[in-house]
Enzyme design. Structure first.
Site, short mmCIF file in Angstrom:
data_model
loop_
_atom_site.label_atom_id
_atom_site.label_comp_id
_atom_site.label_asym_id
_atom_site.label_seq_id
_atom_site.Cartn_x
_atom_site.Cartn_y
_atom_site.Cartn_z
N SER A 1 0.84 -1.20 0.00
CA SER A 1 0.00 0.00 0.00
C SER A 1 0.88 1.25 0.00
CB SER A 1 -0.85 0.01 1.27
OG SER A 1 -1.61 1.18 1.36
N TYR B 1 -2.39 -0.63 10.38
CA TYR B 1 -2.50 -1.02 8.96
C TYR B 1 -1.18 -0.74 8.25
CZ TYR B 1 -4.20 -1.18 4.14
OH TYR B 1 -4.36 -1.49 2.80
O1 NJP Z 1 -10.48 -4.92 -0.62
P1 NJP Z 1 -11.78 -5.83 -0.56
P2 NJP Z 1 -9.37 -4.63 -1.76
N1 NJP Z 1 -8.81 -15.22 4.14
O2 NJP Z 1 -12.31 -5.64 0.81
C1 NJP Z 1 -10.26 -11.23 1.35
C2 NJP Z 1 -4.89 -3.65 -0.48
N2 NJP Z 1 -5.09 -2.21 -0.69
O3 NJP Z 1 -9.65 -5.36 -2.99
O4 NJP Z 1 -12.54 -13.98 2.55
C3 NJP Z 1 -8.97 -15.11 2.82
O5 NJP Z 1 -12.67 -5.56 -1.72
C4 NJP Z 1 -11.74 -10.98 1.13
O6 NJP Z 1 -12.41 -12.21 0.86
P3 NJP Z 1 -13.42 -13.00 1.86
C5 NJP Z 1 -5.58 -4.22 0.74
O7 NJP Z 1 -4.89 -3.96 1.93
C6 NJP Z 1 -6.29 -1.73 -1.03
O8 NJP Z 1 -9.21 -3.17 -1.80
O9 NJP Z 1 -14.40 -13.64 0.93
N3 NJP Z 1 -9.33 -13.98 2.23
C7 NJP Z 1 -11.71 -10.11 -0.11
O10 NJP Z 1 -11.74 -10.91 -1.26
C8 NJP Z 1 -5.60 -5.67 0.38
O11 NJP Z 1 -4.39 -6.30 0.74
C9 NJP Z 1 -6.48 -0.35 -1.15
O12 NJP Z 1 -14.02 -11.98 2.78
C10 NJP Z 1 -9.58 -12.92 3.00
C11 NJP Z 1 -10.36 -9.39 -0.03
O13 NJP Z 1 -9.61 -10.03 1.02
C12 NJP Z 1 -5.75 -5.67 -1.14
O14 NJP Z 1 -5.43 -4.36 -1.56
C13 NJP Z 1 -5.42 0.49 -0.97
C14 NJP Z 1 -9.45 -12.96 4.40
C15 NJP Z 1 -10.52 -7.93 0.31
O15 NJP Z 1 -11.19 -7.32 -0.71
C16 NJP Z 1 -7.11 -6.03 -1.66
O16 NJP Z 1 -8.10 -5.23 -1.02
C17 NJP Z 1 -4.21 -0.03 -0.63
C18 NJP Z 1 -9.05 -14.19 4.96
N4 NJP Z 1 -8.91 -14.34 6.28
C19 NJP Z 1 -4.04 -1.39 -0.49
N5 NJP Z 1 -9.76 -11.75 4.90
C20 NJP Z 1 -7.79 0.28 -1.43
N6 NJP Z 1 -8.82 -0.49 -1.77
O17 NJP Z 1 -7.90 1.52 -1.36
C21 NJP Z 1 -10.08 -10.97 3.85
O18 NJP Z 1 -3.21 0.82 -0.44
N7 NJP Z 1 -9.97 -11.65 2.71
#
Ligand code: NJP
Length: 243
Positions: free
Chosen positions: A138, A151
């Protein structure tokens, strides 16, 4: 032979867009997350568009589940060419709110989840002598702002871990390590925020045109598609208006 890419956090946002992009580029994609219905729907969507995909419900906070994700995919597909360590959480809060459970979850998913992904896939890629491990950090992994201490800590950590890993790769192996550091992307990421002061600051703060998940998927595809002698170490990508 068709290459295989495993994407964690494929059930929404950046992971979902990345899975679709890599499938469109000819990869067989393995979709991992906890929400099965979404993974199933994404698999169908990819197949309808002419690609191939499979899914495995996986919680990245379990080293065993990460290992069985990689091993099951290896058994079925023969190689693991790309791992995108994308799953993450961002329940931002001010430190004095002492949201210890949320700190724990961020460390578990954002840091340990990435380590478990590396642990599962590194022996496979070393045996293959090829592969690509991409991890989503990030802008918060480069600088800290009020409310983002923990974070940011997790995102600094995965940058350090990836850079250390990159340096340790046997130079005779075609294994690449990449960090992708997004700024603000329009996804579901902010839905985990429970600190009212952070939510108010978001609402009242300056508004900007955010990145789309597809913008990050494009950056990931760029890194993956370079010739084997090119290792894109890091891509830092902000919305133009983000300070
Ligand atoms: O977020 P979101 P993003 N085991 O909430 C999964 C980084 N990032 O696409 O398990 C397995 O739509 C969850 O799946 P589910 C951020 O830190 C973003 O933005 O079904 N999976 C969902 O598919 C992250 O590393 C921004 O709930 C788990 C996904 O994670 C990455 O981008 C800015 C889980 C999250 O999808 C993707 O985030 C930045 C588990 N225990 C960095 N827990 C931004 N959006 O602004 C969660 O700098 N997930």
């Amino acid at each position: 032979m068709t290459k295989t890419a495993v994407v964690t956090g494929a059930s929404s946002g950046i992971g979902q867009a990345t899975a679709k992009e890599l499938a469109a580029k000819g990869y067989h994609v393995v979709l991992a997350a906890r929400r099965e219905k979404r993974l199933m729907e994404l698999q169908k969507e990819i197949e309808t568009a002419g690609g191939t995909a499979e899914y495995k419900v996986t919680d990245v906070t379990s080293a065993d589940e990460m290992d069985s994700l990689i091993q099951a995919s290896l058994k079925k597909n023969g190689t693991i060419d790309v791992l995108v360590n994308n799953a993450g959480l961002m329940p931002l809060s001010f430190m004095n709110k002492l949201k210890i459970d949320e700190w724990d979850r961020m460390v578990d998913v954002n840091v340990k989840g990435v380590l478990y992904g590396i642990a599962a896939v590194l022996p496979v890629m070393e045996k293959q002598k090829s592969g690509h491990i991409l991890t989503i950090s990030s802008v918060a992994g480069h600088s800290v702002t009020k409310g983002s201490a923990v974070y940011s800590g997790t995102k600094f950590a995965v940058r350090a871990i990836s850079e250390g890993l990159r340096q340790e790769i046997d130079p005779s192996h075609e294994i690449r390590v990449t960090i992708v550091s997004p700024g603000a992307v329009e996804t579901e990421l902010t839905t985990t925020i429970t600190d009212d002061d952070i939510l108010t600051a978001f609402k009242e703060g300056p508004q900007m045109e955010m990145l789309k998940a597809q913008d990050i998927a494009n950056a990931i595809a760029y890194a993956v598609e370079q010739p084997a002698y090119v290792d894109v170490n890091e891509i830092l990508i902000r919305p133009r208006q983000q300070p």
